[in-house]
Design an enzyme around this catalytic site. Structure first.
Site, PDB file in Angstrom:
ATOM      1  N   CYS A  70       1.119  12.299  11.731  1.00 24.71           N
ATOM      2  CA  CYS A  70       1.735  10.224  12.541  1.00 24.71           C
ATOM      3  C   CYS A  70       1.897  11.181  13.424  1.00 24.71           C
ATOM      4  CB  CYS A  70       2.113   9.478  11.093  1.00 24.71           C
ATOM      5  SG  CYS A  70       1.550   8.431  12.488  1.00 24.71           S
ATOM      6  N   CYS A  73       5.209   8.082  13.902  1.00 21.64           N
ATOM      7  CA  CYS A  73       6.881   8.256  13.604  1.00 21.64           C
ATOM      8  C   CYS A  73       7.671   8.375  13.978  1.00 21.64           C
ATOM      9  CB  CYS A  73       6.458   9.399  11.693  1.00 21.64           C
ATOM     10  SG  CYS A  73       5.138   7.752  10.529  1.00 21.64           S
ATOM     11  N   HIS A 116       5.938   3.871   8.126  1.00 23.06           N
ATOM     12  CA  HIS A 116       4.923   4.545   8.764  1.00 23.06           C
ATOM     13  C   HIS A 116       4.075   3.588   7.667  1.00 23.06           C
ATOM     14  CE1 HIS A 116       1.652   7.273   9.477  1.00 23.06           C
ATOM     15  NE2 HIS A 116       1.242   7.619   7.804  1.00 23.06           N
ATOM     16  N   ASN A 156      -5.148  -4.202  15.975  1.00 24.66           N
ATOM     17  CA  ASN A 156      -6.027  -3.309  15.284  1.00 24.66           C
ATOM     18  C   ASN A 156      -5.904  -3.141  13.909  1.00 24.66           C
ATOM     19  OD1 ASN A 156      -8.227  -3.620  16.741  1.00 24.66           O
ATOM     20  ND2 ASN A 156      -7.728  -1.542  17.586  1.00 24.66           N
ATOM     21  N   HIS A 167       0.096   3.989  10.855  1.00 30.46           N
ATOM     22  CA  HIS A 167       1.662   3.881  10.836  1.00 30.46           C
ATOM     23  C   HIS A 167       0.446   2.767  11.550  1.00 30.46           C
ATOM     24  CE1 HIS A 167       5.382   4.639  12.175  1.00 30.46           C
ATOM     25  NE2 HIS A 167       4.957   3.506  12.750  1.00 30.46           N
ATOM     26  N   HIS A 169       1.001  -0.420  14.347  1.00 28.81           N
ATOM     27  CA  HIS A 169       0.601  -0.537  15.790  1.00 28.81           C
ATOM     28  C   HIS A 169      -0.015  -1.903  16.070  1.00 28.81           C
ATOM     29  CE1 HIS A 169      -2.547   2.825  15.270  1.00 28.81           C
ATOM     30  NE2 HIS A 169      -2.913   2.080  16.657  1.00 28.81           N
ATOM     31  N   GLN A 171      -2.135  -2.619  20.326  1.00 31.90           N
ATOM     32  CA  GLN A 171      -1.901  -2.166  22.019  1.00 31.90           C
ATOM     33  C   GLN A 171      -1.485  -3.004  22.399  1.00 31.90           C
ATOM     34  OE1 GLN A 171      -5.229   1.372  22.255  1.00 31.90           O
ATOM     35  NE2 GLN A 171      -5.749   0.205  20.030  1.00 31.90           N
TER      36      GLN A 171
END
Length: 359
Positions: A70, A73, A116, A156, A167, A169, A171
């Site tokens: 990933c 991470c 994660h 999303n 993971h 997250h 944007q």
């Protein structure tokens, strides 16, 4: 909050946001990265009047890597990622595969936690508050870029939405134009102000929804409701009770209360279909999109009679899952004519979201 800005091996900016003031962030990106090459281009549709980002370089972006590879991470030993340090609270960095770049704007990735296997709903109120501070800080910084007119923070969540990295997250897109959704809101806002003798459309909507059966959750400083004409099966709009145009306008009381309200909404979304921690039904966690709507930072010359302060910051949270095992697809009417058909009555959705409240 402590903020530390550094650079990755290819020159992209990376920023650590830490809860501890004594955190030291001096790890160096040891990857042999070449310079980022992008082909982002903005093209305007002459018939619809909207803009499309053409970004062919994104075809080569990282796609569903195994967990031990990933890129979000922390780095560990010889396993090097986008984050050089071995741990972090919240990290923001320039996307290596941006949809918008240079004169066409900017795209950033926001890593909510180094864990994660977590989700945003697993964060503590302190962690969620730090993410809010990061969103606010990036909004402020990006608004000063000459090419940026609007800043959009979003998440999303879920493979069904199209997420390619598991993971936790989100944007941030910094657009060089006013987005079509915001343009429609501004036009409705201007028309309503003129027709009503100066009233504010956002204020009217929030007041009407606050007194109705579609309220899902309410605090001292925030209110969440399913809108009257919800487009999606389960859709919640979250507003601060004091109208502000953007995240920078939130006062300390609203910032303090936000994590409790928002985390509860996310946890309710995971309970709608019986997909809580145990996952007894075998259903995957509820896929969703969470989107902050903020006023543009450019001049509003095209919207007569209104200014930035007339806009109301709000968050839209919605899922494309309409019932267990079934998704809402944007088919002919939605994709071809932008006319949504919602199978779940907004009042029923609100009732369901009240029923799955935390005990």
């Amino acid at each position: 909050m402590k903020k530390t800005s550094t650079r990755l091996a290819d020159g992209r900016e990376l920023i650590y946001y830490d809860m501890r003031d004594d955190a030291v962030r001096d790890a160096v990106d040891r990857r042999p990265l070449g310079p980022v090459s992008t082909t982002s281009e903005i093209r305007r549709d002459p018939l619809l009047g909207d803009s499309v980002a053409i970004a062919s370089h994104r075809q080569g972006r990282t796609y569903h890597p195994p967990a031990d590879e990933c890129p979000l991470c922390p780095s560990a030993g010889d396993r090097l990622s986008e984050i050089p340090d071995s741990a972090y609270d919240v990290v923001v960095f320039e996307n290596r595969f941006p949809s918008l770049a240079g004169d066409a704007g900017r795209c950033e990735v926001v890593c909510f936690t180094s864990d994660h296997d977590a989700s945003f709903a697993d964060l503590t109120p302190e962690q969620a508050g730090l993410v809010l501070e990061a969103w606010t800080d990036r909004t402020a910084e990006l608004s000063h870029l000459p090419s940026v007119e609007q800043v959009f923070c979003f998440e999303n969540r879920g493979a069904e939405i199209g997420v390619t990295l598991g993971h936790p997250h989100g944007q941030i897109y910094a657009y060089p134009f006013v987005t079509p959704r915001t343009d429609l809101m501004l036009r409705s806002l201007a028309a309503f102000k003129e027709a009503s003798g100066g009233r504010n459309l956002f204020d009217d909507v929030v007041a009407k929804e606050s007194a109705g059966e579609r309220v899902v959750l309410e605090g001292d400083h925030w209110i969440a409701f399913v809108p009257y004409a919800a487009h999606w099966p389960y859709e919640v709009h979250l507003y601060p009770k004091r109208r502000v145009p953007d995240l920078l306008g939130l006062d300390e009381a609203a910032r303090t209360e936000f994590p409790q309200i928002y985390l509860e909404l996310l946890r309710r979304f995971d309970r709608i279909f019986g997909t809580g921690e145990a996952g007894e039904t075998g259903e995957t966690p509820t896929p969703y999109i969470s989107a902050w709507h903020q006023a543009p930072f450019g001049a509003l010359d095209g919207y007569e009679g209104i200014n930035r302060d007339d806009f109301a910051l709000h968050l839209e949270l919605f899922t494309i899952r309409r019932t267990s095992g079934k998704l809402k697809f944007l088919a002919g009417s939605e994709s071809g004519m932008s006319v949504f058909i919602n199978d779940v009555p907004p009042e029923a959705a609100a009732q369901r979201l009240r029923e799955v409240a935390s005990s």
